[in-house]
Motif scaffolding. Sequence first.
Motif, PDB file in Angstrom:
ATOM      1  N   UNK A 182     -36.108  45.407  95.964  1.00 26.38           N
ATOM      2  CA  UNK A 182     -36.686  44.946  97.228  1.00 26.38           C
ATOM      3  C   UNK A 182     -36.639  43.422  97.330  1.00 26.38           C
ATOM      4  N   UNK A 183     -36.823  42.730  96.218  1.00 26.79           N
ATOM      5  CA  UNK A 183     -36.777  41.278  96.233  1.00 26.79           C
ATOM      6  C   UNK A 183     -35.407  40.746  96.622  1.00 26.79           C
ATOM      7  N   UNK A 184     -34.364  41.336  96.049  1.00 26.76           N
ATOM      8  CA  UNK A 184     -33.004  40.897  96.395  1.00 26.76           C
ATOM      9  C   UNK A 184     -32.678  41.224  97.847  1.00 26.76           C
ATOM     10  N   UNK A 185     -33.123  42.376  98.313  1.00 32.38           N
ATOM     11  CA  UNK A 185     -32.893  42.721  99.724  1.00 32.38           C
ATOM     12  C   UNK A 185     -33.565  41.697 100.635  1.00 32.38           C
ATOM     13  N   UNK A 186     -34.777  41.280 100.285  1.00 35.03           N
ATOM     14  CA  UNK A 186     -35.489  40.295 101.106  1.00 35.03           C
ATOM     15  C   UNK A 186     -34.741  38.967 101.137  1.00 35.03           C
ATOM     16  N   UNK A 187     -34.141  38.574 100.011  1.00 33.54           N
ATOM     17  CA  UNK A 187     -33.371  37.324  99.974  1.00 33.54           C
ATOM     18  C   UNK A 187     -32.159  37.401 100.893  1.00 33.54           C
ATOM     19  N   UNK A 188     -31.460  38.530 100.867  1.00 34.72           N
ATOM     20  CA  UNK A 188     -30.299  38.696 101.743  1.00 34.72           C
ATOM     21  C   UNK A 188     -30.730  38.694 103.207  1.00 34.72           C
ATOM     22  N   UNK A 189     -31.813  39.365 103.516  1.00 37.48           N
ATOM     23  CA  UNK A 189     -32.296  39.408 104.899  1.00 37.48           C
ATOM     24  C   UNK A 189     -32.666  38.006 105.391  1.00 37.48           C
ATOM     25  N   UNK A 245     -28.789  43.525  91.854  1.00 31.56           N
ATOM     26  CA  UNK A 245     -27.438  43.805  92.374  1.00 31.56           C
ATOM     27  C   UNK A 245     -27.487  44.937  93.392  1.00 31.56           C
ATOM     28  N   UNK A 246     -28.257  45.973  93.082  1.00 33.51           N
ATOM     29  CA  UNK A 246     -28.365  47.106  94.003  1.00 33.51           C
ATOM     30  C   UNK A 246     -29.020  46.679  95.313  1.00 33.51           C
ATOM     31  N   UNK A 247     -30.044  45.850  95.228  1.00 29.63           N
ATOM     32  CA  UNK A 247     -30.713  45.377  96.439  1.00 29.63           C
ATOM     33  C   UNK A 247     -29.787  44.556  97.314  1.00 29.63           C
ATOM     34  N   UNK A 248     -29.005  43.667  96.684  1.00 28.76           N
ATOM     35  CA  UNK A 248     -28.026  42.865  97.436  1.00 28.76           C
ATOM     36  C   UNK A 248     -27.019  43.778  98.139  1.00 28.76           C
ATOM     37  N   UNK A 249     -26.465  44.725  97.408  1.00 27.12           N
ATOM     38  CA  UNK A 249     -25.453  45.612  97.986  1.00 27.12           C
ATOM     39  C   UNK A 249     -26.042  46.445  99.121  1.00 27.12           C
ATOM     40  N   UNK A 250     -27.244  46.947  98.917  1.00 26.50           N
ATOM     41  CA  UNK A 250     -27.873  47.762  99.967  1.00 26.50           C
ATOM     42  C   UNK A 250     -28.004  46.977 101.268  1.00 26.50           C
ATOM     43  N   UNK A 306     -24.472  46.214 102.861  1.00 24.27           N
ATOM     44  CA  UNK A 306     -23.862  47.413 103.441  1.00 24.27           C
ATOM     45  C   UNK A 306     -24.622  47.901 104.668  1.00 24.27           C
ATOM     46  N   UNK A 307     -25.918  47.707 104.659  1.00 29.29           N
ATOM     47  CA  UNK A 307     -26.704  48.115 105.818  1.00 29.29           C
ATOM     48  C   UNK A 307     -26.265  47.354 107.069  1.00 29.29           C
ATOM     49  N   UNK A 308     -25.838  46.107 106.863  1.00 29.05           N
ATOM     50  CA  UNK A 308     -25.375  45.288 107.984  1.00 29.05           C
ATOM     51  C   UNK A 308     -23.844  45.316 108.115  1.00 29.05           C
ATOM     52  N   UNK A 309     -23.205  46.196 107.335  1.00 26.31           N
ATOM     53  CA  UNK A 309     -21.753  46.367 107.386  1.00 26.31           C
ATOM     54  C   UNK A 309     -21.016  45.062 107.115  1.00 26.31           C
ATOM     55  N   UNK A 310     -21.482  44.362 106.097  1.00 23.88           N
ATOM     56  CA  UNK A 310     -20.874  43.099 105.693  1.00 23.88           C
ATOM     57  C   UNK A 310     -20.190  43.255 104.342  1.00 23.88           C
ATOM     58  N   UNK A 311     -19.269  42.352 104.048  1.00 23.41           N
ATOM     59  CA  UNK A 311     -18.499  42.411 102.812  1.00 23.41           C
ATOM     60  C   UNK A 311     -19.375  42.125 101.605  1.00 23.41           C
TER      61      UNK A 311
END
Length: 344
Positions: free
Chosen positions: A170-177, A202-207, A210-215
């Motif tokens: 969740x932390x990595x996902x928040x950073x990407x967002x 790594x999983x959070x970043x990829x999620x 991919x959710x935003x359909x980005x490379x």
Amino acid sequence: MTVAEHNPGRGRVTLADVAARAGVSKALASMVIREVPGPSAASREAVLRAAAEMGYRPDPTAQLLRKHRSRLIGVLFDPGDPFHADLLEALYPAAERSGYEVVLGARVATRSESRAVDGLIASRCEALLLIGTEAPAAQLRTMGERLPVTVVCRRGDRAGVDAVRAADEAGAEAAVELLLGLGHRRIRLVDGGRHPGATERRRGYRNAMRRHRLTVDVVPGDHTEESGVLAARALLRDRGGVTAVLAGNDRCAVGVLDTLRRAGVDVPGEMSVVGYDDSRLARMTHVNLTTVAQDPLELARLAVDSVVGRLDGKSAHPPRELLIDPHLVVRGTTGPPPESSTGG
């Protein structure tokens, strides 16, 4: 550790009885009875008064047994990791509140993790807190059969021991967002390799990507400054449209940041950089790093409570994993991408 005297009128008077009458926790009452520094004068007076009123006397047999206990918690750590230093500062008071002391075992290039653990056990430590351990699950399981073990900042579900960590995915996902919200579309992750927490980050970043359909753009790395330096040099040779870098931890992020700035790259004007941990390194004025914060005070409290609960016989549940929520700390290394940048 139950110390009591038989009272024919009402049965055994326990330390819990004394604590209840004094209006304090059993752990605090135990510290008063054992004359351990820490309780306030008011708490000490209340416990001693309650003990006198109830006719409580420590059981000599229990006292004798207690003398054979070391009341030491061994802590394995990496002295080169600034976040481990933050955790250590929080672990000392957390252990002292429960009547335990901390013994340190450093994992360094010239001393393996297994040797450091052997040293802690030889020092009569009753339990182990292993910060960022890289020991295989089978080895942790063997340790856990000898004494209470809690791993910190790593999963423990397959190792048969307790674990306390942040929800890194969740932390990595928040950073990407955060970066996406600023307008970035080409975001590179400098991976943490096999270091604890790296898989979840790594999983959070990829999620999120991919959710935003980005490379998805992941480059090899680890949790050291040198890893960040190498990743930044590769980026300088070929940016490939990348406008933001998420590093596996703060140490790696600082390696990225320093290399980019030395090369004349404007951070965050040309490139945004995000770390992970919110260590003391990230908080330095000249670094001022945007990062994902773990809470060292809460991690330390949960970790100490985990082993103390098993040592004092309060916890008989199967091994479990305790998660805390990370949160973003936005500082000066993130901003919108350059206007000339293109989408991913």
